[in-house]
Motif scaffolding. Structure first.
Motif, short mmCIF file in Angstrom:
data_model
loop_
_atom_site.label_atom_id
_atom_site.label_comp_id
_atom_site.label_asym_id
_atom_site.label_seq_id
_atom_site.Cartn_x
_atom_site.Cartn_y
_atom_site.Cartn_z
N ILE A 111 0.84 -1.20 0.00
CA ILE A 111 0.00 0.00 0.00
C ILE A 111 0.88 1.25 0.00
O ILE A 111 0.62 2.21 -0.72
N GLY A 112 1.95 1.23 0.81
CA GLY A 112 2.88 2.37 0.83
C GLY A 112 3.55 2.58 -0.52
O GLY A 112 3.70 3.71 -0.98
N ASP A 113 3.95 1.48 -1.17
CA ASP A 113 4.56 1.59 -2.50
C ASP A 113 3.57 2.15 -3.52
O ASP A 113 3.93 2.96 -4.38
N SER A 114 2.32 1.72 -3.43
CA SER A 114 1.30 2.22 -4.35
C SER A 114 1.06 3.71 -4.14
O SER A 114 0.86 4.45 -5.10
N ALA A 115 1.07 4.15 -2.90
CA ALA A 115 0.88 5.57 -2.62
C ALA A 115 2.04 6.39 -3.19
O ALA A 115 1.83 7.47 -3.76
N GLU A 116 3.26 5.89 -3.06
CA GLU A 116 4.41 6.59 -3.63
C GLU A 116 4.33 6.63 -5.16
O GLU A 116 4.64 7.66 -5.77
N ASP A 117 3.90 5.54 -5.77
CA ASP A 117 3.74 5.51 -7.23
C ASP A 117 2.68 6.52 -7.68
O ASP A 117 2.83 7.19 -8.70
N PHE A 118 1.58 6.62 -6.90
CA PHE A 118 0.52 7.57 -7.23
C PHE A 118 1.05 9.01 -7.13
O PHE A 118 0.77 9.84 -7.99
N GLU A 119 1.81 9.29 -6.08
CA GLU A 119 2.38 10.63 -5.92
C GLU A 119 3.34 10.96 -7.07
O GLU A 119 3.35 12.09 -7.58
N ASP A 120 4.14 9.99 -7.50
CA ASP A 120 5.04 10.19 -8.63
C ASP A 120 4.26 10.48 -9.92
O ASP A 120 4.63 11.36 -10.71
N ALA A 121 3.17 9.76 -10.12
CA ALA A 121 2.35 9.97 -11.31
C ALA A 121 1.71 11.35 -11.29
O ALA A 121 1.65 12.04 -12.33
N MET A 122 1.24 11.78 -10.12
CA MET A 122 0.64 13.11 -10.01
C MET A 122 1.68 14.21 -10.27
O MET A 122 1.39 15.22 -10.91
N GLU A 123 2.90 14.01 -9.77
CA GLU A 123 3.97 14.97 -10.01
C GLU A 123 4.31 15.06 -11.50
O GLU A 123 4.53 16.14 -12.04
#
Length: 132
Positions: A111-123
């Motif tokens: 879940i933490g990795d998915s959240a980081e991936d989502f933040e990277d995609a938003m950036e």
């Protein structure tokens, strides 16, 4: 008839207690001990269901409702935790899942990795908007 009524009362009480224990152990035990806790909750739930069905037949569906409902919910939650923890353990390269709270479950890191991936995609999207 009175002896049968007392026996039904005792069986109904045992069913209710085992049903409540099953419900608590399946949730708390499933979270803390994974498959082991879920197995204990499943065993208590099945016994509660059997006793509740026996009492309901003896008393014409008057008693045993609490044990039946709690036992059924305990069996359902136990099955959910047993399947979920088994899948988690199978995905952890042979290491078993012994509970989510103990930190041995990989779901939290996923879940933490998915959240980081989502933040990277938003950036990346923000940068694209700034570029255009």
């Amino acid at each position: 008839m009175n002896e049968q009524g007392n026996n039904s009362n005792g069986t109904a009480t045992a069913s209710a207690i085992l049903g409540i224990v099953s419900l608590i152990v399946s949730i708390v035990g499933g979270l803390t001990f994974g498959v082991i806790g879920a197995s204990i909750g499943l065993a208590c739930g099945i016994v509660a269901l059997v006793l509740a069905i026996k009492v309901k037949k003896e008393t014409d569906n008057v008693k045993g409702q609490t044990g039946f409902i709690c036992g059924l919910l305990g069996v359902i939650f136990s099955a959910i935790f047993a399947v979920g923890c088994s899948m988690c353990g199978a995905g952890s390269a042979g290491y078993g899942c012994y509970g989510c709270i103990g930190g041995s479950c990989f779901a939290a890191s996923d879940i933490g990795d998915s959240a980081e991936d989502f933040e990277d995609a938003m950036e990346t999207l923000r940068r694209l908007e700034e570029y255009n």
